[in-house]
Scaffold this active site. Structure first.
Site, PDB file in Angstrom:
ATOM      1  N   THR A 195       0.846  -1.195   0.000  1.00  0.00           N
ATOM      2  CA  THR A 195       0.000   0.000   0.000  1.00  0.00           C
ATOM      3  C   THR A 195       0.878   1.241   0.000  1.00  0.00           C
ATOM      4  O   THR A 195       2.027   1.204   0.451  1.00  0.00           O
ATOM      5  CB  THR A 195      -0.916   0.036   1.233  1.00  0.00           C
ATOM      6  OG1 THR A 195      -0.112  -0.126   2.417  1.00  0.00           O
ATOM      7  CG2 THR A 195      -1.961  -1.066   1.182  1.00  0.00           C
ATOM      8  N   LEU A 196       0.332   2.336  -0.489  1.00  0.00           N
ATOM      9  CA  LEU A 196       1.041   3.615  -0.484  1.00  0.00           C
ATOM     10  C   LEU A 196       0.924   4.277   0.892  1.00  0.00           C
ATOM     11  O   LEU A 196       0.130   3.880   1.724  1.00  0.00           O
ATOM     12  CB  LEU A 196       0.468   4.523  -1.568  1.00  0.00           C
ATOM     13  CG  LEU A 196       0.736   4.082  -3.011  1.00  0.00           C
ATOM     14  CD1 LEU A 196      -0.159   4.834  -3.988  1.00  0.00           C
ATOM     15  CD2 LEU A 196       2.212   4.277  -3.358  1.00  0.00           C
TER      16      LEU A 196
ATOM     17  N   LYS B 292      -2.276   7.829  15.838  1.00  0.00           N
ATOM     18  CA  LYS B 292      -3.255   8.857  16.205  1.00  0.00           C
ATOM     19  C   LYS B 292      -4.650   8.262  16.362  1.00  0.00           C
ATOM     20  O   LYS B 292      -5.442   8.713  17.199  1.00  0.00           O
ATOM     21  CB  LYS B 292      -3.283   9.977  15.156  1.00  0.00           C
ATOM     22  CG  LYS B 292      -1.956  10.664  14.918  1.00  0.00           C
ATOM     23  CD  LYS B 292      -1.254  11.059  16.213  1.00  0.00           C
ATOM     24  CE  LYS B 292       0.195  11.420  15.991  1.00  0.00           C
ATOM     25  NZ  LYS B 292       1.092  10.281  15.812  1.00  0.00           N
TER      26      LYS B 292
ATOM     27  N   ALA C 275      12.470   8.055  25.949  1.00  0.00           N
ATOM     28  CA  ALA C 275      11.463   9.041  26.341  1.00  0.00           C
ATOM     29  C   ALA C 275      11.311  10.120  25.280  1.00  0.00           C
ATOM     30  O   ALA C 275      11.186  11.305  25.574  1.00  0.00           O
ATOM     31  CB  ALA C 275      11.819   9.684  27.681  1.00  0.00           C
TER      32      ALA C 275
ATOM     33  N   GLU D   5      15.014   6.114  30.196  1.00  0.00           N
ATOM     34  CA  GLU D   5      15.644   7.072  29.285  1.00  0.00           C
ATOM     35  C   GLU D   5      17.115   7.269  29.654  1.00  0.00           C
ATOM     36  O   GLU D   5      17.451   7.452  30.832  1.00  0.00           O
ATOM     37  CB  GLU D   5      14.909   8.409  29.335  1.00  0.00           C
ATOM     38  CG  GLU D   5      15.602   9.580  28.656  1.00  0.00           C
ATOM     39  CD  GLU D   5      15.896   9.344  27.175  1.00  0.00           C
ATOM     40  OE1 GLU D   5      17.004   9.687  26.743  1.00  0.00           O
ATOM     41  OE2 GLU D   5      15.018   8.813  26.464  1.00  0.00           O
TER      42      GLU D   5
ATOM     43  N   ILE E 202      13.914   4.262  20.722  1.00  0.00           N
ATOM     44  CA  ILE E 202      15.027   5.186  20.971  1.00  0.00           C
ATOM     45  C   ILE E 202      15.280   6.114  19.789  1.00  0.00           C
ATOM     46  O   ILE E 202      16.280   6.813  19.751  1.00  0.00           O
ATOM     47  CB  ILE E 202      16.315   4.424  21.326  1.00  0.00           C
ATOM     48  CG1 ILE E 202      16.733   3.503  20.178  1.00  0.00           C
ATOM     49  CG2 ILE E 202      16.140   3.649  22.619  1.00  0.00           C
ATOM     50  CD1 ILE E 202      18.131   2.919  20.351  1.00  0.00           C
TER      51      ILE E 202
ATOM     52  N   ASP F  44      13.275  12.016   5.640  1.00  0.00           N
ATOM     53  CA  ASP F  44      14.060  11.436   6.732  1.00  0.00           C
ATOM     54  C   ASP F  44      15.464  11.013   6.333  1.00  0.00           C
ATOM     55  O   ASP F  44      16.321  10.824   7.206  1.00  0.00           O
ATOM     56  CB  ASP F  44      13.330  10.218   7.314  1.00  0.00           C
ATOM     57  CG  ASP F  44      12.086  10.592   8.108  1.00  0.00           C
ATOM     58  OD1 ASP F  44      11.760  11.792   8.161  1.00  0.00           O
ATOM     59  OD2 ASP F  44      11.449   9.682   8.664  1.00  0.00           O
TER      60      ASP F  44
ATOM     61  N   HIS G 123     -13.785  34.892  21.046  1.00  0.00           N
ATOM     62  CA  HIS G 123     -13.992  34.569  22.454  1.00  0.00           C
ATOM     63  C   HIS G 123     -15.323  33.838  22.621  1.00  0.00           C
ATOM     64  O   HIS G 123     -16.324  34.241  22.032  1.00  0.00           O
ATOM     65  CB  HIS G 123     -14.019  35.856  23.282  1.00  0.00           C
ATOM     66  CG  HIS G 123     -14.364  35.639  24.730  1.00  0.00           C
ATOM     67  ND1 HIS G 123     -13.451  35.142  25.635  1.00  0.00           N
ATOM     68  CD2 HIS G 123     -15.525  35.820  25.411  1.00  0.00           C
ATOM     69  CE1 HIS G 123     -14.030  35.054  26.815  1.00  0.00           C
ATOM     70  NE2 HIS G 123     -15.291  35.458  26.706  1.00  0.00           N
TER      71      HIS G 123
END
Length: 465
Positions: free
Chosen positions: A37-38, A51, A181, A203, A271, A312, A444
């Protein structure tokens, strides 16, 4: 041998957005993706499924602990299988949506593992082992990243899981140890804590969320501790072994001292991530990643003519929206336009409860650079909408240049701050001053008024606290 203007290796947020933009600009484009899958890690086993579980687990905990205070009396029962099914259905809808966008923008999806095979050539090995060669005027590497390993801890995605395995544990652990952490560990740790696990975070550093504004990180740790998470900081994991229906971890103080053994039903290794640049045939075009696996670029171009890299696999934060922006800018440059990304204005969000969001410089970075700055800060306890919604934890902090008043950084912890940080991203792109925000009318009652009040605080005229 198929010929293209652009071939993109990788179908994640960088790859698929770059491919769509190329199609919009009239370029003949192919996107090579090895998954079935994309969407890459983000849509399949990262941002989106996490999420989905964060949202569902937050609703479950609200029903358990908070609904009664609003006059809603219920007794929630967890159906983990159904929760996982709705996660999978959401992910399926998103990946199919990318397929639709490819068709709409005339992008060819080439299924298989892609690698460079010399200048202007990409070899694609399909699931059946068949090899196809594509010719391209430009090649964009957008292969993303993978979970970083740790010596002595062997991930089996059964009892010792990485971020992918943690999204699909078949039961709620009685106990879970998170190694790391950072954002991923704290988000996934939050999911399982809400569903009933006792969560301990180990950590190496003496603080959580490295790189985050220090004051914000301390407030964040206090919030998570109050919710039930336990933290062991300045601790290094030296080994892990399966024992019966659980895991034993060997942990030592970073500063030296006696080792101790921690036990848990499951262990999550989180990590960080490392760039995925192996087996890409980079040597065939003379590109050598650095010792950490990153590809050096200048305006997204590598050292090899016609070869680009985004997301990345390049230096900078490993964030989906960073990859998307870089890919779009890269394609625009390839098409002869003026693509641009401002690396100083890439927001970061932790999708826990409370949320944490930031953009720009931290106080620590400004001090280290010798930049004089002023601080405006406003607590959500003084925000009317947050108070009536019983979600008044946290604050907004604005850092502005002491001389010019230009906004240099913003750090928030509180309700829905992941949505609100975009206001300051826009402001900073336009080189706004804190006074520009302070004198802009906000509706407001809304949580966003806290952003304005914090800006007022830079010059000392906060009105509601």
């Amino acid at each position: 041998m198929a010929g293209y203007d652009v071939v993109i290796i990788g179908g994640g947020p960088g790859g698929y957005n770059g491919a769509i933009r190329a199609g919009q600009l009239g370029l003949k484009v192919a996107c090579v993706e090895s998954r079935a899958t994309l969407g890459g890690t983000c849509l399949n086993v990262g941002c989106m499924p996490s999420k989905a579980l964060l949202h569902a687990s937050e609703l479950y905990e609200l029903a358990q602990k908070d609904f009664a205070g609003f006059g809603i009396e219920v007794t929630p029962k967890l159906n983990l299988e159904a929760m996982m099914k709705q996660k999978a259905a959401s992910v399926d809808g998103l990946t199919k949506g990318v397929e639709f966008l490819f068709k709409k923008n005339k992008v060819d999806w080439i299924k298989g593992f892609g690698r460079l095979a010399g200048p202007g050539k990409v070899e694609v090995t399909g699931a059946d082992g068949a090899v196809t060669t594509l010719e391209a005027k430009a090649v964009v590497i957008a292969t993303g990243s993978e979970p970083a390993p740790l010596a002595g801890v062997q991930v089996d995605n059964n009892r010792i899981v990485d971020s992918t395995g943690a999204l699909s544990i078949a039961e709620v652990p009685k106990s879970l140890i998170v190694i790391g952490a950072g954002v991923i560990g704290l988000e996934l740790g939050s999911v399982w804590r809400r569903l009933g696990a006792a969560v301990t975070v180990v950590e190496f550093l003496d603080r959580i969320t490295p790189g985050m504004d220090g004051e914000t990180a301390k407030t964040f740790q206090r919030a998570l501790t109050k919710q039930g998470m336990t933290f062991k900081l300045s601790s290094k994991v030296t080994g892990a072994k399966l024992v019966g229906e659980g895991v034993e971890l060997t942990v030592e103080p970073v500063a030296g001292g006696a080792a101790e053994t921690l036990t848990a039903d499951y262990v999550l290794l989180a990590i960080g991530r490392r760039p995925y640049t192996k087996d890409l045939g980079l040597e065939s075009v003379g590109v050598t990643p650095d010792r950490r696996g990153f590809i050096e670029t200048r305006h997204f171009a590598t050292s090899a003519a016609g070869v680009y890299a985004v997301g990345d696999v390049t230096h900078g934060p490993m964030l989906a929206h960073k990859a998307e922006d870089e890919a779009v800018a890269c394609i625009e440059i390839i098409a002869g336009k003026a693509g641009h990304v401002n690396p100083d204005i890439i927001p970061s969000v932790v999708y826990t409860h409370p949320e944490v969001a930031s953009v720009g410089k931290t106080e620590e970075e400004l001090k280290a650079a010798g930049v004089a700055y002023k601080v405006g800060k406003f607590p959500f306890t003084a925000n009317s909408r947050a108070k009536i919604n019983h979600e008044a934890e946290g604050f907004v902090k604005v850092l502005a240049d002491a001389t010019t008043d230009r906004v240099l950084g913003v750090h928030m912890i509180g309700p829905d701050v992941g949505e609100m940080i975009a206001e300051y991203c826009v402001a900073m792109e336009f080189a706004a001053s804190s006074e520009d925000i302070a004198r802009t009318c906000h509706p407001h009652p809304t949580r966003s008024e806290a952003l304005r009040q914090a800006a007022m605080g830079v010059e000392g005229w906060t009105m509601q606290a």
